[in-house]
Design an enzyme around this catalytic site. Structure first.
Site, PDB file in Angstrom:
ATOM      1  N   HIS A 180       0.940  -1.181  -0.124  1.00  0.00           N
ATOM      2  CA  HIS A 180      -0.106  -0.191   0.134  1.00  0.00           C
ATOM      3  C   HIS A 180       0.907   1.372  -0.083  1.00  0.00           C
ATOM      4  CE1 HIS A 180      -3.334   2.945   0.880  1.00  0.00           C
ATOM      5  NE2 HIS A 180      -3.909   1.849   0.606  1.00  0.00           N
ATOM      6  N   ASP A 186      -7.987  -5.142  -0.213  1.00  0.00           N
ATOM      7  CA  ASP A 186      -8.523  -6.227  -1.248  1.00  0.00           C
ATOM      8  C   ASP A 186      -7.881  -7.597  -1.252  1.00  0.00           C
ATOM      9  OD1 ASP A 186      -9.702  -4.437  -2.707  1.00  0.00           O
ATOM     10  OD2 ASP A 186      -8.047  -3.444  -3.691  1.00  0.00           O
TER      11      ASP A 186
HETATM   12  N1  CMC Z   1       4.243  -7.700  -4.834  1.00  0.00           N
HETATM   13  C1  CMC Z   1       5.449  -7.510  -5.250  1.00  0.00           C
HETATM   14  N2  CMC Z   1       6.332  -6.435  -5.022  1.00  0.00           N
HETATM   15  C2  CMC Z   1       5.546  -5.502  -4.648  1.00  0.00           C
HETATM   16  C3  CMC Z   1       4.237  -5.244  -4.361  1.00  0.00           C
HETATM   17  C4  CMC Z   1       3.525  -6.477  -4.583  1.00  0.00           C
HETATM   18  N3  CMC Z   1       2.124  -6.296  -4.475  1.00  0.00           N
HETATM   19  N4  CMC Z   1       3.759  -3.818  -3.891  1.00  0.00           N
HETATM   20  C5  CMC Z   1       5.117  -3.386  -3.858  1.00  0.00           C
HETATM   21  N5  CMC Z   1       6.206  -4.117  -4.162  1.00  0.00           N
HETATM   22  C6  CMC Z   1       7.651  -3.709  -4.153  1.00  0.00           C
HETATM   23  C7  CMC Z   1       7.864  -2.645  -5.585  1.00  0.00           C
HETATM   24  O1  CMC Z   1       8.297  -3.546  -6.636  1.00  0.00           O
HETATM   25  C8  CMC Z   1       9.186  -1.731  -5.079  1.00  0.00           C
HETATM   26  O2  CMC Z   1      10.330  -2.892  -5.020  1.00  0.00           O
HETATM   27  P1  CMC Z   1      11.466  -2.030  -5.035  1.00  0.00           P
HETATM   28  O3  CMC Z   1      11.962  -1.190  -3.864  1.00  0.00           O
HETATM   29  O4  CMC Z   1      12.566  -3.173  -5.203  1.00  0.00           O
HETATM   30  O5  CMC Z   1      11.561  -1.374  -6.359  1.00  0.00           O
HETATM   31  C9  CMC Z   1       8.414  -1.578  -3.453  1.00  0.00           C
HETATM   32  O6  CMC Z   1       7.766  -2.904  -3.019  1.00  0.00           O
HETATM   33  C10 CMC Z   1       7.529  -0.389  -3.389  1.00  0.00           C
HETATM   34  O7  CMC Z   1       6.669  -0.470  -3.932  1.00  0.00           O
HETATM   35  P2  CMC Z   1       6.044   0.628  -4.888  1.00  0.00           P
HETATM   36  O8  CMC Z   1       5.496   0.217  -6.201  1.00  0.00           O
HETATM   37  O9  CMC Z   1       7.042   1.813  -5.026  1.00  0.00           O
HETATM   38  O10 CMC Z   1       4.812   1.173  -4.066  1.00  0.00           O
HETATM   39  P3  CMC Z   1       3.854   2.176  -4.334  1.00  0.00           P
HETATM   40  O11 CMC Z   1       3.463   2.947  -3.215  1.00  0.00           O
HETATM   41  O12 CMC Z   1       4.049   2.872  -5.496  1.00  0.00           O
HETATM   42  O13 CMC Z   1       2.637   1.124  -4.725  1.00  0.00           O
HETATM   43  C11 CMC Z   1       0.708  -0.220  -4.576  1.00  0.00           C
HETATM   44  C12 CMC Z   1       1.336   0.773  -3.868  1.00  0.00           C
HETATM   45  C13 CMC Z   1      -0.491  -0.472  -3.660  1.00  0.00           C
HETATM   46  C14 CMC Z   1       0.370   0.245  -5.963  1.00  0.00           C
HETATM   47  C15 CMC Z   1       1.624  -1.374  -4.709  1.00  0.00           C
HETATM   48  O14 CMC Z   1       1.978  -1.997  -3.633  1.00  0.00           O
HETATM   49  C16 CMC Z   1       0.860  -2.505  -5.718  1.00  0.00           C
HETATM   50  O15 CMC Z   1       0.852  -2.603  -6.821  1.00  0.00           O
HETATM   51  N6  CMC Z   1       0.291  -3.576  -4.936  1.00  0.00           N
HETATM   52  C17 CMC Z   1      -0.538  -4.646  -5.877  1.00  0.00           C
HETATM   53  C18 CMC Z   1      -1.810  -3.902  -6.053  1.00  0.00           C
HETATM   54  C19 CMC Z   1      -2.769  -3.811  -4.981  1.00  0.00           C
HETATM   55  O16 CMC Z   1      -3.156  -4.717  -4.206  1.00  0.00           O
HETATM   56  N7  CMC Z   1      -3.413  -2.840  -5.022  1.00  0.00           N
HETATM   57  C20 CMC Z   1      -4.559  -2.320  -3.785  1.00  0.00           C
HETATM   58  C21 CMC Z   1      -4.248  -1.396  -3.108  1.00  0.00           C
HETATM   59  S1  CMC Z   1      -5.367  -1.387  -1.816  1.00  0.00           S
HETATM   60  C22 CMC Z   1      -6.891  -0.740  -2.556  1.00  0.00           C
HETATM   61  C23 CMC Z   1      -6.915   0.737  -2.758  1.00  0.00           C
HETATM   62  O17 CMC Z   1      -7.133   1.654  -1.920  1.00  0.00           O
HETATM   63  O18 CMC Z   1      -6.347   1.003  -3.968  1.00  0.00           O
END
Ligand code: CMC
Length: 422
Positions: free
Chosen positions: A300, A357
């Site tokens: 998240h 989710d």
């Molecule tokens: N699986 C594997 N790696 C992950 C995941 C995941 N679900 N989420 C984040 N990471 C890794 C990402 O690759 C990055 O790694 P590194 O530092 O080595 O590059 C690190 O963790 C930080 O992640 P980020 O993508 O920079 O974080 P963000 O804040 O931009 O993204 C997120 C947040 C929710 C989009 C992301 O965690 C994600 O894509 N999760 C899966 C989709 C999901 O479940 N979304 C629902 C969110 S809750 C409902 C809502 O309110 O939207």
């Protein structure tokens, strides 16, 4: 510290500091460009506040979520979705009389305009329900021309709030039934919001199960400046109508990184089940930087310890399945996957935890809701939050059209070359 100091070219500049009611601090850099020629850049708005808001507070480090000051745990246990909607919009819990009048008002929007039902029927059955939900929401503007005004009167704002809650419930059920080729079930204004919704969907609606659904909607009702809510605000800032703003919010929610994750989680769990139930491969793929696969329902932007909504949902999941007498292998797979991920250094070091989710889809599935409808269920829950945030935006005198700047990194000026000489 009363001013934020920045040093540029040996000159010290001071900018105002804003402190929120929970001691959140921000620096107001509105004059930075005029003073220095600099803009700020912040991909994905990791560190950028877009507004001041009195609706929802969350602390990602401590796992706190409150609507108008009330902890989400208390609201999930003691309140109802319609009461929470009232709270989000008007900022206070209603008296019994106020709640009853509001419930009646929402229930009074008990039919859809005929052209809306026809539009839903005309959409190809291959259309994703979120595309229909978005198209139908903006199409509602035609039935309420007087409510397209970006600066509605107080009475019109109350009307908009009740009508969107009432109509979107019927729209959701109508999309579900129509895509399955089933006849629509009329709304019954004497039932509670969730009982009526379940009846229109053609689902078994015991009081316990309707309560579980109600809790899910409460947990989704608002989440401050997330992607879809920010979209509602950005579109609303151009003086577009409430219908256009909410429709855009629905589109933003559809994305798999946002609300669309609930559909993806279930599909991921089904894949793991098909492959024999071994979560190991999914975990390895999620960790592989050459693979675009992510562990859906994990991580998240804001919560970095746990998502308080996920805690409540995980508990509700066991209860709902027991009440319905459903034994779902996907729940065991999800729990196993969570356990393995939480023990894995990759997920631990990045503070990745199950989000709202991760378990919600298992509840929707147990209720008989098809996977492609999950994100519409999220939209149904998020509707009061979007509406309350739009109202707050329209009532804030500092509101300006949202118009970010950029750092241009394309070609510098060059001469046009005739096609024959290229
Ligand atoms: N699986 C594997 N790696 C992950 C995941 C995941 N679900 N989420 C984040 N990471 C890794 C990402 O690759 C990055 O790694 P590194 O530092 O080595 O590059 C690190 O963790 C930080 O992640 P980020 O993508 O920079 O974080 P963000 O804040 O931009 O993204 C997120 C947040 C929710 C989009 C992301 O965690 C994600 O894509 N999760 C899966 C989709 C999901 O479940 N979304 C629902 C969110 S809750 C409902 C809502 O309110 O939207």
């Amino acid at each position: 510290m009363s001013k934020f100091k920045i040093e540029v070219d040996g000159k010290t500049l001071e900018y105002p500091i804003l402190v929120g009611s929970e001691n959140e601090k921000a620096v107001d850099i509105a004059k930075l460009r005029a003073d220095t020629g600099f803009i700020t850049i912040d991909h994905g708005f990791l560190n950028t506040g877009s507004c001041a808001s009195a609706i929802t507070f969350l602390d990602g480090e401590l796992g706190i979520l409150r609507y108008r000051g009330y902890p989400i745990e208390q609201l999930a246990e003691k309140s109802s979705f319609v009461e929470v909607a009232y709270l989000l919009n008007w900022g206070k819990l209603p008296t019994s009389a106020e709640l009853s009048a509001f419930e009646k008002k929402v229930a009074s929007f008990s039919t859809l305009p005929e052209y809306i039902t026809k539009m839903i029927q005309l959409m190809p059955k291959t259309t994703h329900p979120m595309a229909i939900a978005s198209a139908i929401t903006v199409a509602l503007s035609g039935h309420y021309p007087e409510l397209n005004n970006p600066n509605p009167t107080p009475a019109q704002k109350d009307e908009i709030f009740a009508l969107m809650l009432g109509q979107f419930k019927i729209i959701t059920a109508a999309i579900h039934r129509t895509l399955r080729g089933e006849a629509l079930v009329a709304s019954n204004p004497t039932l509670s919001y969730c009982e009526d919704f379940m009846s229109m969907m053609g689902m078994k609606a015991s009081k316990d199960v309707a309560k579980a659904l109600d809790v899910l909607l409460i947990l989704h009702a608002d989440h401050e400046q997330n992607c879809s809510t920010s979209t509602v605000r950005v579109v609303g800032s151009s003086n577009a109508s409430i219908f256009a703003s909410i429709s855009a919010g629905i589109d933003a929610l559809w994305g798999p990184l946002h609300g669309g994750a609930n559909q993806e989680v279930l599909e991921m769990l089904e894949e793991i089940q098909k492959a024999g139930g071994d979560a190991h491969k999914a975990l390895e793929r999620a960790k592989d930087k050459n693979d675009t696969f992510k562990l859906m329902g994990f991580g998240h932007r804001v919560y970095k310890n746990f998502d308080p909504r996920a805690k409540i949902i995980k508990k509700a999941c066991d209860t709902v399945l027991a009440q319905l007498g459903v034994k779902d292998q996907l729940l065991d797979i999800a729990k196993g996957l969570e356990e393995k991920a939480l023990a894995d250094d990759y997920f631990k070091s990045r503070n990745l935890y199950p989000n709202v989710d991760f378990y919600s889809g298992i509840i929707y599935r147990a209720l008989g809701i098809p996977t492609n409808m999950f994100t519409v269920m999220f939209a149904l829950g998020r509707m009061p939050g979007w509406l309350a945030q739009w109202k707050e935006l329209r009532e804030t005198k500092e509101t300006k059209i949202a118009r970010p700047r950029q750092v241009y990194n394309g070609e510098t000026v060059r001469e046009y070359v005739d096609a024959s000489k290229r």
